[in-house]
Design a protein around this motif. Structure first.
Motif, PDB file in Angstrom:
ATOM      1  N   MET A  79      45.423  52.254  35.212  1.00 30.07           N
ATOM      2  CA  MET A  79      45.849  53.575  34.802  1.00 30.07           C
ATOM      3  C   MET A  79      45.508  54.586  35.909  1.00 30.07           C
ATOM      4  SD  MET A  79      44.215  55.813  31.694  1.00 30.07           S
ATOM      5  CE  MET A  79      42.620  55.746  32.448  1.00 30.07           C
ATOM      6  N   MET A  80      46.492  55.280  36.387  1.00 31.41           N
ATOM      7  CA  MET A  80      46.248  56.335  37.351  1.00 31.41           C
ATOM      8  C   MET A  80      46.090  57.636  36.564  1.00 31.41           C
ATOM      9  SD  MET A  80      46.536  54.879  40.328  1.00 31.41           S
ATOM     10  CE  MET A  80      47.318  53.497  41.142  1.00 31.41           C
ATOM     11  N   SER A  81      45.189  58.491  36.938  1.00 34.80           N
ATOM     12  CA  SER A  81      45.013  59.693  36.140  1.00 34.80           C
ATOM     13  C   SER A  81      44.630  60.883  36.997  1.00 34.80           C
ATOM     14  CB  SER A  81      43.928  59.465  35.094  1.00 34.80           C
ATOM     15  OG  SER A  81      42.679  59.424  35.736  1.00 34.80           O
ATOM     16  N   GLY A  82      44.827  62.066  36.413  1.00 30.98           N
ATOM     17  CA  GLY A  82      44.315  63.360  36.824  1.00 30.98           C
ATOM     18  C   GLY A  82      44.152  63.605  38.319  1.00 30.98           C
ATOM     19  N   PHE A  83      45.184  63.473  39.074  1.00 26.65           N
ATOM     20  CA  PHE A  83      44.998  63.746  40.493  1.00 26.65           C
ATOM     21  C   PHE A  83      45.609  65.089  40.873  1.00 26.65           C
ATOM     22  CE2 PHE A  83      48.226  60.528  39.720  1.00 26.65           C
ATOM     23  CZ  PHE A  83      49.360  61.212  40.047  1.00 26.65           C
ATOM     24  N   GLU A  84      45.090  65.614  41.926  1.00 28.27           N
ATOM     25  CA  GLU A  84      45.547  66.931  42.363  1.00 28.27           C
ATOM     26  C   GLU A  84      46.572  66.736  43.475  1.00 28.27           C
ATOM     27  OE1 GLU A  84      43.488  70.687  44.631  1.00 28.27           O
ATOM     28  OE2 GLU A  84      42.277  69.213  43.604  1.00 28.27           O
ATOM     29  N   ARG A 116      40.344  71.177  50.991  1.00 22.51           N
ATOM     30  CA  ARG A 116      39.894  72.116  52.043  1.00 22.51           C
ATOM     31  C   ARG A 116      39.796  71.422  53.398  1.00 22.51           C
ATOM     32  NH1 ARG A 116      36.226  73.420  48.052  1.00 22.51           N
ATOM     33  NH2 ARG A 116      34.436  72.503  49.144  1.00 22.51           N
ATOM     34  N   GLU A 117      39.449  70.131  53.371  1.00 21.49           N
ATOM     35  CA  GLU A 117      39.235  69.384  54.618  1.00 21.49           C
ATOM     36  C   GLU A 117      40.509  68.730  55.147  1.00 21.49           C
ATOM     37  OE1 GLU A 117      36.612  69.067  56.489  1.00 21.49           O
ATOM     38  OE2 GLU A 117      34.808  69.380  55.299  1.00 21.49           O
ATOM     39  N   GLY A 118      41.595  68.829  54.397  1.00 22.39           N
ATOM     40  CA  GLY A 118      42.828  68.175  54.848  1.00 22.39           C
ATOM     41  C   GLY A 118      42.797  66.670  54.657  1.00 22.39           C
ATOM     42  N   ILE A 119      42.006  66.227  53.659  1.00 21.01           N
ATOM     43  CA  ILE A 119      41.874  64.780  53.404  1.00 21.01           C
ATOM     44  C   ILE A 119      42.688  64.396  52.180  1.00 21.01           C
ATOM     45  CG2 ILE A 119      40.219  63.041  52.580  1.00 21.01           C
ATOM     46  CD1 ILE A 119      38.135  64.302  54.395  1.00 21.01           C
ATOM     47  N   THR A 120      43.337  63.245  52.262  1.00 23.20           N
ATOM     48  CA  THR A 120      44.001  62.683  51.089  1.00 23.20           C
ATOM     49  C   THR A 120      43.464  61.276  50.893  1.00 23.20           C
ATOM     50  OG1 THR A 120      45.838  62.028  52.542  1.00 23.20           O
ATOM     51  CG2 THR A 120      46.125  64.050  51.272  1.00 23.20           C
ATOM     52  N   GLY A 121      43.699  60.685  49.719  1.00 27.60           N
ATOM     53  CA  GLY A 121      43.181  59.331  49.546  1.00 27.60           C
ATOM     54  C   GLY A 121      43.180  58.836  48.117  1.00 27.60           C
ATOM     55  N   LEU A 122      42.539  57.691  47.966  1.00 25.91           N
ATOM     56  CA  LEU A 122      42.538  56.956  46.697  1.00 25.91           C
ATOM     57  C   LEU A 122      41.112  56.539  46.369  1.00 25.91           C
ATOM     58  CD1 LEU A 122      43.975  54.931  44.559  1.00 25.91           C
ATOM     59  CD2 LEU A 122      43.751  53.247  46.401  1.00 25.91           C
ATOM     60  N   MET A 123      40.746  56.633  45.085  1.00 26.64           N
ATOM     61  CA  MET A 123      39.464  56.071  44.659  1.00 26.64           C
ATOM     62  C   MET A 123      39.727  55.137  43.479  1.00 26.64           C
ATOM     63  SD  MET A 123      35.904  57.934  43.726  1.00 26.64           S
ATOM     64  CE  MET A 123      36.404  58.790  42.275  1.00 26.64           C
ATOM     65  N   TRP A 132      48.233  63.088  47.395  1.00 28.45           N
ATOM     66  CA  TRP A 132      47.041  63.192  46.544  1.00 28.45           C
ATOM     67  C   TRP A 132      45.786  63.458  47.350  1.00 28.45           C
ATOM     68  CZ3 TRP A 132      50.493  59.024  46.096  1.00 28.45           C
ATOM     69  CH2 TRP A 132      51.304  59.054  44.962  1.00 28.45           C
ATOM     70  N   ASN A 133      45.041  64.504  46.983  1.00 30.08           N
ATOM     71  CA  ASN A 133      43.757  64.740  47.632  1.00 30.08           C
ATOM     72  C   ASN A 133      42.749  63.672  47.221  1.00 30.08           C
ATOM     73  OD1 ASN A 133      44.642  68.030  47.506  1.00 30.08           O
ATOM     74  ND2 ASN A 133      43.895  67.087  49.405  1.00 30.08           N
ATOM     75  N   LEU A 134      42.856  63.212  45.998  1.00 25.82           N
ATOM     76  CA  LEU A 134      42.069  62.036  45.602  1.00 25.82           C
ATOM     77  C   LEU A 134      42.686  61.430  44.362  1.00 25.82           C
ATOM     78  CD1 LEU A 134      39.744  60.290  46.425  1.00 25.82           C
ATOM     79  CD2 LEU A 134      38.257  61.584  44.930  1.00 25.82           C
ATOM     80  N   LYS A 135      43.490  60.419  44.593  1.00 24.96           N
ATOM     81  CA  LYS A 135      44.123  59.720  43.481  1.00 24.96           C
ATOM     82  C   LYS A 135      43.069  58.805  42.866  1.00 24.96           C
ATOM     83  CE  LYS A 135      48.270  57.001  42.688  1.00 24.96           C
ATOM     84  NZ  LYS A 135      49.652  57.120  43.115  1.00 24.96           N
ATOM     85  N   LEU A 136      42.985  58.804  41.533  1.00 26.75           N
ATOM     86  CA  LEU A 136      41.965  57.987  40.863  1.00 26.75           C
ATOM     87  C   LEU A 136      42.625  56.870  40.082  1.00 26.75           C
ATOM     88  CD1 LEU A 136      39.004  57.567  39.896  1.00 26.75           C
ATOM     89  CD2 LEU A 136      39.508  59.172  38.050  1.00 26.75           C
ATOM     90  N   SER A 137      42.148  55.674  40.258  1.00 30.18           N
ATOM     91  CA  SER A 137      42.637  54.553  39.472  1.00 30.18           C
ATOM     92  C   SER A 137      41.455  53.903  38.781  1.00 30.18           C
ATOM     93  CB  SER A 137      43.333  53.540  40.385  1.00 30.18           C
ATOM     94  OG  SER A 137      43.522  52.327  39.679  1.00 30.18           O
TER      95      SER A 137
END
Ligand SMILES: Cc1cc2nc3c(=O)[nH]c(=O)nc-3n(C[C@H](O)[C@H](O)[C@H](O)COP(=O)(O)O)c2cc1C
Length: 350
Positions: A1-6, A51-58, A108-113
């Motif tokens: 389930m992917m959820s609540g990402f900005e 703010r840091e220009g970082i995107t990614g997945l957790m 996504w700044n931090l996609k959560l799975s």
């Protein structure tokens, strides 16, 4: 389930974001994370990433974290420095770092799975398999080339990007040292070349570290840093000493060639802690027994009866042996974490 990402707007303008770096790591939650805790972590992390220009997945699954971060190298180094100090997880292991042509998670700044991680991880690992720490592999090859100046240039360029000695150490120098060990294990180079490569890396690190600044801390510890007597690879001790010094400690590096010489040092000088290291390139498992015996006799000889002992080297990074196996108070998997490892081990003994 992917959820609540900005959602991020950074992914839409790739031309404005060179150079781009990707970092992946895995770790274990120190205690199980509730949905609320995870949501809070993700919310705060995503806003800093923005703010840091970082995107990614957790990915969080079965108390394990896996994270993929991508962004400008200096931003990655700053955020990585925070992540690697965060007490909410342990056994943090950088898997790969390399420059990348484009973002995978640009929206996504931090996609959560939080669902079964396998599918996500499989695709990420597939990507990794072809690009595992390319920079470290290259650095290892250059360090044993006839003309080593390219290795120096690569390190200087990486430092100019990271602007962080601890990130440079953990993400580039230590992996390059392990890579040299792997080349030797595969018979792709000789033992002499490994030693030569490590010495060169050590020299280049010293050149870079010349300008480093020491943090001022309230209660600096007196720490002895030494390779285990008989260990000819000094790079690990050198990186450890630099990291402890930068963290504000009163650091003494010595190269005792015998157990007797080491005992003499701790018997005649007061140390709060000692960091003893094996090779950063070779696993040296067969030296665990000797290390145990030396640690026992160092404690016995020590002027400080409550001396904190931390053990390091590739054997501990690869988890072939643990700190407890060699009667140390803790083991360290990277010089970048050593100041925290020493503080934790000291806290546990108090
Ligand atoms: C598993 C895990 C992943 C994290 N990921 C990020 C991240 O992607 N970006 C971020 O800014 N902070 C992340 N954090 C939080 C940082 O560790 C840290 O708390 C936060 O950036 C504040 O930094 P500071 O403690 O240096 O002030 C993460 C923490 C954990 C435990």
């Amino acid at each position: 389930m992917m959820s609540g990402f900005e959602q991020s707007d950074r992914g839409s303008n790739p031309s404005a974001e060179r150079p781009l770096m990707t970092l992946t790591y895995r770790s274990r939650a120190t205690s199980p994370m509730s949905e609320t805790q995870l949501g809070e972590l993700q919310h705060a992390a995503a806003s800093r990433n923005h703010r840091e220009g970082i995107t990614g997945l957790m990915v969080y699954n079965d108390d394990r974290f896996f994270q993929w971060l991508e962004g400008p190298p200096a931003s990655i180094a700053r955020v990585w420095s925070s992540i690697s100090r965060d007490q909410r997880h342990a056994d943090i292991e950088a898997i790969s770092v390399h420059s990348a042509p484009s973002r995978l998670f640009g929206k996504w700044n931090l996609k959560l799975s939080t669902g079964p991680a396998d599918a996500v991880l499989d695709s990420v690992h597939a990507e990794n398999a072809t690009s595992t720490n390319v920079a470290a592999e290259r650095l290892a090859a250059l360090a044993i080339a006839t003309e080593p100046n390219d290795a120096r240039l690569l390190l200087n360029a990486a430092y100019a990007e990271f602007r962080s000695m601890s990130a440079l150490t953990e993400l580039l120098i230590e992996p390059a040292a392990r890579r040299l060990g792997d080349l030797w294990a595969a018979d792709d180079c000789g033992e002499y070349e490994v030693t030569l490569g490590l010495c060169r890396l050590q020299t280049f690190v010293r050149e870079i570290a010349v300008d480093s600044v020491q943090q001022q801390i309230a209660q600096p510890l007196v720490v002895l840093v030494a390779p285990l007597p008989g260990e000819i690879h000094m790079l690990g001790a050198s990186l450890d000493a630099e990291a402890l010094w930068q963290a504000g400690h009163d650091t003494r590096i010595r190269f005792p060639s015998t157990e007797q010489a080491l005992k003499q040092i701790v018997a005649t000088n007061w140390f709060d802690a000692i960091d003893l290291s094996l090779s950063p390139a070779f696993t040296r498992e067969h030296r665990a027994g000797q290390m145990t015996q030396i640690i026992d006799s160092v404690r016995h000889a020590s002027k400080n009866p409550a001396l904190v002992v931390v053990a390091g080297g590739r054997a501990f990074y690869d988890r072939r042996i643990s700190g407890a196996d060699v009667h140390a108070d803790a083991s360290s998997t990277s010089a970048a974490h050593l100041p925290d490892d020493v503080a934790r081990a000291r806290g546990a003994r108090a």
